[in-house]
Scaffold this motif. Structure first.
Motif, PDB file in Angstrom:
ATOM      1  N   THR A  14       0.831  -1.209   0.000  1.00  0.00           N
ATOM      2  CA  THR A  14       0.000   0.000   0.000  1.00  0.00           C
ATOM      3  C   THR A  14       0.859   1.250   0.000  1.00  0.00           C
ATOM      4  OG1 THR A  14      -1.735  -1.167   1.216  1.00  0.00           O
ATOM      5  CG2 THR A  14      -1.825   1.241   1.211  1.00  0.00           C
ATOM      6  N   ALA A  15       1.928   1.232   0.791  1.00  0.00           N
ATOM      7  CA  ALA A  15       2.810   2.397   0.859  1.00  0.00           C
ATOM      8  C   ALA A  15       3.485   2.657  -0.475  1.00  0.00           C
ATOM      9  CB  ALA A  15       3.862   2.182   1.951  1.00  0.00           C
ATOM     10  N   LEU A  16       3.910   1.573  -1.136  1.00  0.00           N
ATOM     11  CA  LEU A  16       4.566   1.732  -2.433  1.00  0.00           C
ATOM     12  C   LEU A  16       3.611   2.308  -3.461  1.00  0.00           C
ATOM     13  CD1 LEU A  16       6.687  -1.546  -2.680  1.00  0.00           C
ATOM     14  CD2 LEU A  16       7.533   0.789  -2.356  1.00  0.00           C
ATOM     15  N   HIS A  17       2.393   1.783  -3.512  1.00  0.00           N
ATOM     16  CA  HIS A  17       1.415   2.298  -4.449  1.00  0.00           C
ATOM     17  C   HIS A  17       1.015   3.722  -4.098  1.00  0.00           C
ATOM     18  CE1 HIS A  17       0.021  -1.929  -5.930  1.00  0.00           C
ATOM     19  NE2 HIS A  17       1.214  -1.573  -6.359  1.00  0.00           N
ATOM     20  N   GLY A  18       0.961   4.032  -2.819  1.00  0.00           N
ATOM     21  CA  GLY A  18       0.601   5.375  -2.409  1.00  0.00           C
ATOM     22  C   GLY A  18       1.645   6.392  -2.786  1.00  0.00           C
ATOM     23  N   ALA A  19       2.920   5.935  -2.838  1.00  0.00           N
ATOM     24  CA  ALA A  19       4.001   6.843  -3.204  1.00  0.00           C
ATOM     25  C   ALA A  19       4.125   7.006  -4.708  1.00  0.00           C
ATOM     26  CB  ALA A  19       5.317   6.321  -2.632  1.00  0.00           C
ATOM     27  N   SER A  72       8.666   2.382  -7.148  1.00  0.00           N
ATOM     28  CA  SER A  72       8.678   1.048  -7.745  1.00  0.00           C
ATOM     29  C   SER A  72       9.599   1.025  -8.962  1.00  0.00           C
ATOM     30  CB  SER A  72       7.259   0.640  -8.137  1.00  0.00           C
ATOM     31  OG  SER A  72       6.734   1.513  -9.125  1.00  0.00           O
ATOM     32  N   SER A  73       9.655  -0.125  -9.615  1.00  0.00           N
ATOM     33  CA  SER A  73      10.519  -0.294 -10.784  1.00  0.00           C
ATOM     34  C   SER A  73       9.932   0.417 -11.995  1.00  0.00           C
ATOM     35  CB  SER A  73      10.678  -1.780 -11.094  1.00  0.00           C
ATOM     36  OG  SER A  73       9.434  -2.326 -11.505  1.00  0.00           O
ATOM     37  N   ILE A  74      10.783   0.640 -12.992  1.00  0.00           N
ATOM     38  CA  ILE A  74      10.320   1.269 -14.217  1.00  0.00           C
ATOM     39  C   ILE A  74       9.313   0.374 -14.935  1.00  0.00           C
ATOM     40  CG2 ILE A  74      12.254   0.373 -15.597  1.00  0.00           C
ATOM     41  CD1 ILE A  74      12.125   2.977 -17.211  1.00  0.00           C
ATOM     42  N   GLU A  75       9.487  -0.941 -14.825  1.00  0.00           N
ATOM     43  CA  GLU A  75       8.557  -1.868 -15.463  1.00  0.00           C
ATOM     44  C   GLU A  75       7.155  -1.742 -14.862  1.00  0.00           C
ATOM     45  OE1 GLU A  75      12.623  -3.094 -16.223  1.00  0.00           O
ATOM     46  OE2 GLU A  75      11.571  -2.747 -14.320  1.00  0.00           O
ATOM     47  N   ASP A  76       7.083  -1.724 -13.540  1.00  0.00           N
ATOM     48  CA  ASP A  76       5.791  -1.587 -12.874  1.00  0.00           C
ATOM     49  C   ASP A  76       5.164  -0.233 -13.163  1.00  0.00           C
ATOM     50  OD1 ASP A  76       3.738  -2.324 -10.705  1.00  0.00           O
ATOM     51  OD2 ASP A  76       4.574  -0.459  -9.916  1.00  0.00           O
ATOM     52  N   TYR A  77       5.968   0.803 -13.112  1.00  0.00           N
ATOM     53  CA  TYR A  77       5.474   2.168 -13.321  1.00  0.00           C
ATOM     54  C   TYR A  77       4.896   2.332 -14.728  1.00  0.00           C
ATOM     55  CZ  TYR A  77       5.500   7.299 -12.933  1.00  0.00           C
ATOM     56  OH  TYR A  77       5.151   8.630 -12.890  1.00  0.00           O
ATOM     57  N   CYS A  78       5.637   1.857 -15.736  1.00  0.00           N
ATOM     58  CA  CYS A  78       5.193   2.017 -17.119  1.00  0.00           C
ATOM     59  C   CYS A  78       3.989   1.137 -17.435  1.00  0.00           C
ATOM     60  CB  CYS A  78       6.345   1.710 -18.072  1.00  0.00           C
ATOM     61  SG  CYS A  78       7.697   2.908 -17.975  1.00  0.00           S
ATOM     62  N   THR A  79       3.940  -0.048 -16.836  1.00  0.00           N
ATOM     63  CA  THR A  79       2.783  -0.923 -17.034  1.00  0.00           C
ATOM     64  C   THR A  79       1.515  -0.272 -16.497  1.00  0.00           C
ATOM     65  OG1 THR A  79       4.125  -2.935 -16.941  1.00  0.00           O
ATOM     66  CG2 THR A  79       1.767  -3.173 -16.488  1.00  0.00           C
ATOM     67  N   MET A 107      14.800   4.409 -19.788  1.00  0.00           N
ATOM     68  CA  MET A 107      13.766   4.394 -20.818  1.00  0.00           C
ATOM     69  C   MET A 107      13.177   2.997 -20.933  1.00  0.00           C
ATOM     70  SD  MET A 107      16.268   4.847 -24.113  1.00  0.00           S
ATOM     71  CE  MET A 107      17.942   4.187 -24.089  1.00  0.00           C
ATOM     72  N   ARG A 108      11.977   2.937 -21.485  1.00  0.00           N
ATOM     73  CA  ARG A 108      11.302   1.650 -21.637  1.00  0.00           C
ATOM     74  C   ARG A 108      10.317   1.730 -22.792  1.00  0.00           C
ATOM     75  NH1 ARG A 108      10.169  -3.201 -19.723  1.00  0.00           N
ATOM     76  NH2 ARG A 108       8.061  -4.015 -19.863  1.00  0.00           N
ATOM     77  N   ILE A 109      10.231   0.648 -23.541  1.00  0.00           N
ATOM     78  CA  ILE A 109       9.169   0.473 -24.532  1.00  0.00           C
ATOM     79  C   ILE A 109       8.185  -0.525 -23.952  1.00  0.00           C
ATOM     80  CG2 ILE A 109       8.553  -0.325 -26.837  1.00  0.00           C
ATOM     81  CD1 ILE A 109      11.289   0.547 -27.794  1.00  0.00           C
ATOM     82  N   SER A 259      13.489  -2.541 -21.188  1.00  0.00           N
ATOM     83  CA  SER A 259      13.946  -1.335 -20.493  1.00  0.00           C
ATOM     84  C   SER A 259      15.448  -1.198 -20.690  1.00  0.00           C
ATOM     85  CB  SER A 259      13.608  -1.399 -19.007  1.00  0.00           C
ATOM     86  OG  SER A 259      12.241  -1.663 -18.803  1.00  0.00           O
ATOM     87  N   GLY A 260      15.949   0.015 -20.439  1.00  0.00           N
ATOM     88  CA  GLY A 260      17.375   0.240 -20.526  1.00  0.00           C
ATOM     89  C   GLY A 260      17.746   1.559 -19.903  1.00  0.00           C
ATOM     90  N   SER A 261      19.022   1.800 -19.743  1.00  0.00           N
ATOM     91  CA  SER A 261      19.527   3.055 -19.212  1.00  0.00           C
ATOM     92  C   SER A 261      20.766   3.475 -20.005  1.00  0.00           C
ATOM     93  CB  SER A 261      19.886   2.904 -17.725  1.00  0.00           C
ATOM     94  OG  SER A 261      20.854   1.878 -17.539  1.00  0.00           O
TER      95      SER A 261
END
Length: 262
Positions: A14-19, A72-79, A107-109, A259-261
């Motif tokens: 919950t805290a992660l999603h809230g942030a 959270s991770s870029i994968e979770d955020y972009c999804t 970055m992520r596609i 994803s990549g950086s």
């Protein structure tokens, strides 16, 4: 003890999603919130992506931000952002988004279900790798141009378009509805005017209980008709915006992409 552990885990999730603050739904196909891509290139790529939706019905979006607003991770955020925006047609899930976070240097596609066969994870990784030299040289214009062309080439032939974007189709439908409403209102007004003129010719108007004689100086005595007069307004089936606006169609993603950086 087990119950306490589950409670702690639930609190952490919950805290992660809230942030996590998801970015606002884009209004264009190409969206640069950093100003790092030249305006002329951004407009050109935006129109190219709009034209590609007309041709294929695929929705390819570019979204450039300074940083991610999440723990959270870029994968979770972009999804989650993809799902929130509803990229792609609902019946095809044929959308993809290139996310770029310049301060995070990530970055992520993210691909929709319907494009996973053509814009595979491996192909997304290849495009990401191709963008890195541009971004390392701070050439964001060149990097995003490369990605747009590569994503279009990878997804060609999957679906056939209607010749219009979703925004254009919806605006045309709205224009048609407005045209019918205006026609109905015009016919109603003509009916009222004809009824009043007929009553004036007889010298009376009626309500549900009694009859009234029309005064000679009321407004309907000033009504005049001019032959050949027409309304100056018109309902256009086209759209003056040139396809620059974007709207999601309810598409979904299964988390595919790369994803990549840099």
């Amino acid at each position: 003890m087990v119950r306490c552990t589950f409670a702690v885990l639930a609190f952490v999730v919950t805290a992660l999603h809230g942030a996590q603050t998801l970015p606002e739904k884009p209004r264009r196909f190409f969206n640069d919130h950093t100003g790092l891509v030249s305006r002329s290139t951004a407009d050109r790529l935006n129109e190219r992506l709009a034209q590609y939706e007309r041709e294929s019905s695929n929705q390819l979006i570019v979204a450039i931000y300074s940083r991610m607003l999440t723990n959270s991770s870029i994968e979770d955020y972009c999804t989650r952002a993809f799902q929130s925006w509803g990229v792609g047609r609902e019946d095809r899930d044929n959308g993809a988004v290139l996310f770029v976070f310049t301060e995070d240097r990530k970055m992520r596609i993210q691909t929709g279900y319907g494009l996973e066969a053509s814009l595979t994870d491996a192909e997304c990784f290849h495009i990401i790798e191709g963008m890195k030299p541009f971004f390392r040289a701070r050439d964001y214009t060149g990097g995003t141009s490369f990605a747009v062309i590569a994503m279009i080439e990878a997804t060609k032939g999957e679906y056939k378009g209607t010749g219009k974007t979703l925004v254009e189709s919806r605006r045309n439908s709205l224009n048609d509805l407005q045209a019918w409403l205006m026609l109905g209102l015009l016919l109603f007004m003509i009916l009222i005017i004809v009824s009043v003129l007929q009553a004036k010719k007889r010298g009376y108007v009626y309500d549900s209980t009694r009859r009234y004689r029309l005064p000679e100086d009321r407004w309907w005595n000033t009504i005049s008709w001019h032959s050949g007069s027409r309304s100056s307004g018109s309902t256009s089936s086209g759209w003056s915006g040139g396809g620059s606006s974007w709207s999601g169609g309810g598409g979904s993603t299964g988390g595919g992409g790369a994803s990549g950086s840099w």
